[in-house]
Design a protein around this motif. Structure first.
Motif, PDB file in Angstrom:
ATOM      1  N   UNK A   1       2.673 -29.779 -18.901  1.00  0.00           N
ATOM      2  CA  UNK A   1       3.799 -29.587 -19.811  1.00  0.00           C
ATOM      3  C   UNK A   1       5.000 -30.336 -19.245  1.00  0.00           C
ATOM      4  N   UNK A   2       5.681 -31.057 -20.108  1.00  0.00           N
ATOM      5  CA  UNK A   2       6.911 -31.760 -19.752  1.00  0.00           C
ATOM      6  C   UNK A   2       8.050 -31.226 -20.610  1.00  0.00           C
ATOM      7  N   UNK A   3       9.105 -30.752 -19.957  1.00  0.00           N
ATOM      8  CA  UNK A   3      10.304 -30.297 -20.640  1.00  0.00           C
ATOM      9  C   UNK A   3      11.436 -31.272 -20.325  1.00  0.00           C
ATOM     10  N   UNK A   4      12.066 -31.794 -21.362  1.00  0.00           N
ATOM     11  CA  UNK A   4      13.143 -32.769 -21.185  1.00  0.00           C
ATOM     12  C   UNK A   4      14.388 -32.260 -21.895  1.00  0.00           C
TER      13      UNK A   4
ATOM     14  N   UNK B   1       5.832 -16.207 -11.891  1.00  0.00           N
ATOM     15  CA  UNK B   1       6.519 -16.702 -10.693  1.00  0.00           C
ATOM     16  C   UNK B   1       5.686 -16.453  -9.443  1.00  0.00           C
ATOM     17  N   UNK B   2       4.995 -15.336  -9.406  1.00  0.00           N
ATOM     18  CA  UNK B   2       4.163 -15.002  -8.239  1.00  0.00           C
ATOM     19  C   UNK B   2       2.982 -15.948  -8.094  1.00  0.00           C
ATOM     20  N   UNK B   3       2.653 -16.673  -9.154  1.00  0.00           N
ATOM     21  CA  UNK B   3       1.533 -17.611  -9.117  1.00  0.00           C
ATOM     22  C   UNK B   3       1.969 -19.036  -8.817  1.00  0.00           C
ATOM     23  N   UNK B   4       3.257 -19.248  -8.576  1.00  0.00           N
ATOM     24  CA  UNK B   4       3.748 -20.577  -8.222  1.00  0.00           C
ATOM     25  C   UNK B   4       3.284 -20.937  -6.812  1.00  0.00           C
TER      26      UNK B   4
ATOM     27  N   UNK C   1      -4.818 -25.571 -11.608  1.00  0.00           N
ATOM     28  CA  UNK C   1      -3.363 -25.472 -11.519  1.00  0.00           C
ATOM     29  C   UNK C   1      -2.704 -25.937 -12.821  1.00  0.00           C
ATOM     30  N   UNK C   2      -1.642 -25.286 -13.172  1.00  0.00           N
ATOM     31  CA  UNK C   2      -0.824 -25.664 -14.314  1.00  0.00           C
ATOM     32  C   UNK C   2       0.454 -26.297 -13.773  1.00  0.00           C
TER      33      UNK C   2
ATOM     34  N   UNK D   1       1.551 -23.896 -10.920  1.00  0.00           N
ATOM     35  CA  UNK D   1       1.236 -22.472 -11.036  1.00  0.00           C
ATOM     36  C   UNK D   1      -0.278 -22.289 -11.018  1.00  0.00           C
ATOM     37  N   UNK D   2      -0.749 -21.298 -10.286  1.00  0.00           N
ATOM     38  CA  UNK D   2      -2.174 -21.029 -10.161  1.00  0.00           C
ATOM     39  C   UNK D   2      -2.652 -20.236 -11.373  1.00  0.00           C
ATOM     40  N   UNK D   3      -2.712 -20.924 -12.482  1.00  0.00           N
ATOM     41  CA  UNK D   3      -3.103 -20.284 -13.737  1.00  0.00           C
ATOM     42  C   UNK D   3      -3.782 -21.329 -14.595  1.00  0.00           C
TER      43      UNK D   3
END
Length: 258
Positions: free
Chosen positions: A31-34, A230-233, A1-2, A254-256
């Motif tokens: 990944x962290x987005x701030x 989005x479909x992999x969320x 998972x990502x 996300x399943x990636x």
């Protein structure tokens, strides 16, 4: 998972003092987005700028103590860009973009229009110019996850007092119509809402009164994604049990594999 996590810190140094990074260290995020760093890169403490196990990239505003975006990743990106090519808004430090193969992750901070008519006009300029940029990313064939404080609640379910805010910045018809076009015409996906249809799920609360205690909030922080990713969320949540900011962190799995 990502796992991608997004958070408006309303001052990254303040959020750090309130325990945000202690909490983040337990989240296993890739990944962290701030958004709203409110700091120049040189002013960030070393332990934040060089977060252990992560590479950090920053787009800071020319004006000190204002705006600013950061993106931390424990997966080395192939390319990183700061700013999206707009002179007015790039000066405000609103955009960091990182490429991981065919996936692009963006940390973006949309303007707020609540302080004045001039800032609302600036917000409309941003939206008008930013839509073609998002379209070009999608048409390039890339999968994209845009994380950020969009400063717009999309539907009535996305804020507590929607009737009282129909004429307020953040819930104006023109702003909501912009999101309609993003979803309906351009094919982007509100990932959190696809996975979690429940009401009273908010990411921001006014500092006035007892808004947070009473959960009188708004959902204005998003992960917006192109259809393929989005479909992999698979899972999402908003963490509001601790107060690191007037916003709460939001994450999506996300399943990636990158």
């Amino acid at each position: 998972m990502l796992r991608i996590l997004t958070f408006n810190a309303n001052g990254i140094r303040s959020a750090a003092k309130k325990g945000f990074f202690d909490w983040f260290a337990r989240q296993n995020a890739d990944v962290l987005c701030v958004q709203e760093l409110k700091a120049q890169e040189a002013d960030l403490p070393e332990e934040i700028r060089r977060l252990p196990g992560y590479q950090g990239f920053f787009h800071c505003a020319e004006k000190k103590g204002y705006s600013g975006c950061g993106l931390w990743t424990r997966i080395a990106p192939q390319a990183v860009r700061t700013g999206w090519g707009d002179e007015e808004f790039d000066a405000e430090g609103r955009y960091v973009e990182a490429d991981f193969g065919r996936l692009t992750v963006i940390s973006a901070y949309f303007p707020s229009g609540s302080s004045s008519e001039e800032r609302q006009a600036a917000k409309y300029r941003f939206l008008e110019r930013f839509a073609p940029h998002l379209l070009s990313l999608k048409e390039a064939g890339r999968e994209v996850v845009l994380c950020g404080d969009v400063n717009i609640a999309h539907r009535e379910i996305d804020l507590k007092n929607w009737k009282g805010n129909l004429d307020h910045s953040g819930f104006l018809p023109e702003e909501r119509a912009w999101l309609d076009r993003l979803f309906d015409d351009m094919g982007w996906v509100d990932v959190f809402r696809r996975l979690d249809p429940r009401p009273e799920r908010y990411t921001w609360w006014s500092q006035r009164g007892q808004a947070r205690a009473k959960n009188v909030g708004w959902r204005i922080d998003y992960e917006l994604a192109t259809p393929g990713i989005a479909a992999l969320a698979r899972a999402t949540d908003i963490y509001a049990a601790e107060k690191f900011s007037d916003h709460a962190p939001l994450w999506v799995d996300y399943d990636v594999t990158l």
